[in-house]
Design a protein around this motif. Structure first.
Motif, PDB file in Angstrom:
ATOM      1  N   ARG A   5     131.149 -10.721  72.607  1.00 39.19           N
ATOM      2  CA  ARG A   5     130.267 -10.544  73.752  1.00 39.19           C
ATOM      3  C   ARG A   5     130.927 -11.107  74.995  1.00 39.19           C
ATOM      4  N   SER A  54     125.570   0.494  61.280  1.00 37.30           N
ATOM      5  CA  SER A  54     124.986  -0.130  62.451  1.00 37.30           C
ATOM      6  C   SER A  54     125.440  -1.582  62.512  1.00 37.30           C
ATOM      7  N   HIS A  76     123.561  -4.055  62.362  1.00 37.62           N
ATOM      8  CA  HIS A  76     122.800  -4.775  61.347  1.00 37.62           C
ATOM      9  C   HIS A  76     123.405  -4.586  59.966  1.00 37.62           C
ATOM     10  N   SER A  89     117.887  -9.470  63.241  1.00 38.65           N
ATOM     11  CA  SER A  89     117.638  -9.320  64.679  1.00 38.65           C
ATOM     12  C   SER A  89     118.235 -10.480  65.464  1.00 38.65           C
ATOM     13  N   SER A 106     122.161 -10.298  65.426  1.00 41.19           N
ATOM     14  CA  SER A 106     122.741  -9.186  66.182  1.00 41.19           C
ATOM     15  C   SER A 106     122.291  -9.158  67.633  1.00 41.19           C
ATOM     16  N   GLY A 107     121.160  -9.819  67.920  1.00 36.59           N
ATOM     17  CA  GLY A 107     120.603  -9.758  69.264  1.00 36.59           C
ATOM     18  C   GLY A 107     119.868  -8.462  69.528  1.00 36.59           C
ATOM     19  N   LYS A 108     119.569  -7.726  68.455  1.00 30.86           N
ATOM     20  CA  LYS A 108     118.908  -6.429  68.605  1.00 30.86           C
ATOM     21  C   LYS A 108     117.844  -6.271  67.524  1.00 30.86           C
ATOM     22  N   THR A 109     116.675  -5.775  67.908  1.00 34.58           N
ATOM     23  CA  THR A 109     115.567  -5.600  66.977  1.00 34.58           C
ATOM     24  C   THR A 109     115.889  -4.560  65.913  1.00 34.58           C
ATOM     25  N   GLU A 164     114.554  -1.746  63.927  1.00 36.59           N
ATOM     26  CA  GLU A 164     113.417  -0.828  63.955  1.00 36.59           C
ATOM     27  C   GLU A 164     113.022  -0.425  62.536  1.00 36.59           C
ATOM     28  N   GLU A 187     115.339   2.108  60.697  1.00 28.25           N
ATOM     29  CA  GLU A 187     116.619   1.531  60.278  1.00 28.25           C
ATOM     30  C   GLU A 187     116.427   0.576  59.109  1.00 28.25           C
TER      31      GLU A 187
END
Length: 340
Positions: free
Chosen positions: A5, A35, A37, A310, A313-316, A318, A321
């Motif tokens: 990052r 992904s 995740h 989450s 990864s810093g991402k929800t 869904e 997925e």
């Protein structure tokens, strides 16, 4: 796969080498269909202990003799749970940990048909119930439904709970191949059970402790019941589970939802409390999750894993997925559940 990052307040112009690396990683994930995740989860398929095929079908059950019928809860307690030992001497019935046995209650239904087979998780290790020459044990709760108008009893559970030493019980199976233990000793095991769903985990722990080489990975059992007295195989009447939890690698975490009226603790709640113990296991990416018990308990466990992914990864994650991720874990033999 590690994603770099960019530091805040800086742009990709300041770090062109990092931008190239990020782009390259993104392309690799896209081309592999993975992904961010998915890269946090294990993908290698587990080599499992082989599960024997079904030997006896409902049309041809095997008649066996009851050796023991022991109550696992106090006589004056509302929940009647039994440890039933069945004789397999001179029988060719073989099974592995995690399989189920079918039982056929005698009699017929109101329309004259034989009662359908009920499946019960086997509570004994594949080598046989300890203390017997050759036997297998089931853990059975007497099912009773009561309303203001009538009382209804579960056909098969009451048949089993009423059996006495020397009685005959017709069995089928063994059934199931998806709830199998890893053949190696390097996979961390996360076990979640409620009530009689503890049966396969009794067989698991007995197997692991009987291996010539000590099991090398971590084993965490989250076991839920209402009170200490119905914490079967881990109470004053029978402490079989506690005998196998004297090692820091083998830990039992008890969720007693009614022991303290001021604080109802369920399996999912306890899992969150033990986050610092469990997350390092997920980080190592060589784990298997097993869930057995009341339907709905799996939701809290899924939520814990989704939250972990989450945050990492810093991402929800869904819903769609997660369904794919869970399916991939199942195919790899790393997520097995039997809920009812």
């Amino acid at each position: 796969m590690r994603i770099h990052r960019l530091p805040s307040r800086q742009t990709d112009r300041d770090y062109p080498h990092l931008r190239k690396k990020i782009d390259r990683n993104a392309k690799m994930m896209h081309s592999s269909g993975m992904s961010a995740h998915a890269t946090l989860l294990p993908t290698e398929k587990i080599q499992a202990i082989e599960s024997p095929p079904m030997l006896y079908k409902p049309a041809t059950p095997l008649a066996c003799t009851v050796l023991r019928n022991e109550r696992l809860t106090p006589e004056d307690y509302s929940e009647d749970v039994r440890h039933i030992v069945i004789d397999l001497r001179d029988r060719d019935y073989v099974y592995a940990e995690g399989q189920s046995m079918g039982v056929m209650a005698p009699g017929t239904t109101p329309d004259g048909k034989a009662h359908r087979v009920r499946l019960y998780s086997i509570a004994s290790p594949g080598a046989g119930e300890p203390g017997y020459e050759r036997a297998v044990a089931l853990c059975v709760k007497r099912v009773v439904y009561e309303t203001e108008e009538q009382r209804m009893e579960g056909i098969c559970s009451n048949f089993l709970c009423d059996l006495r030493e020397g009685d005959t019980v017709p069995i089928t199976g063994p059934n199931g191949k998806n709830f199998a233990l890893p053949a190696d000793d390097e996979t961390d095991l996360l076990l979640f059970g409620t009530g009689t769903g503890i049966a396969p985990f009794r067989s698991f722990l007995m197997n692991l402790h009987s291996r010539p080489k000590p099991y090398g990975a971590n084993v965490h059992l989250f076991f839920g019941s209402r009170l200490k007295i119905d914490h079967i195989y881990a109470n004053d009447l029978n402490d079989d589970l506690l005998k196998h939890s004297q090692n820091e690698r083998f830990q039992i975490h008890s969720a007693l939802s009614r022991e303290n009226p001021a604080q109802k603790v369920y399996v999912a709640d306890l899992l969150k409390m033990k986050q610092e113990l469990i997350e390092p296991i997920l980080d190592r990416k060589n784990f298997a999750i097993y869930i057995c018990g009341l339907k709905g308990m799996e939701k809290g466990i899924e939520a814990f894993v989704r939250d972990y992914l989450s945050r990492k990864s810093g991402k929800t994650v869904e819903d769609g997925e997660w369904a794919e991720l869970k399916e991939s874990l199942k195919k790899a033999g790393r997520w097995a559940q039997e809920v009812y």
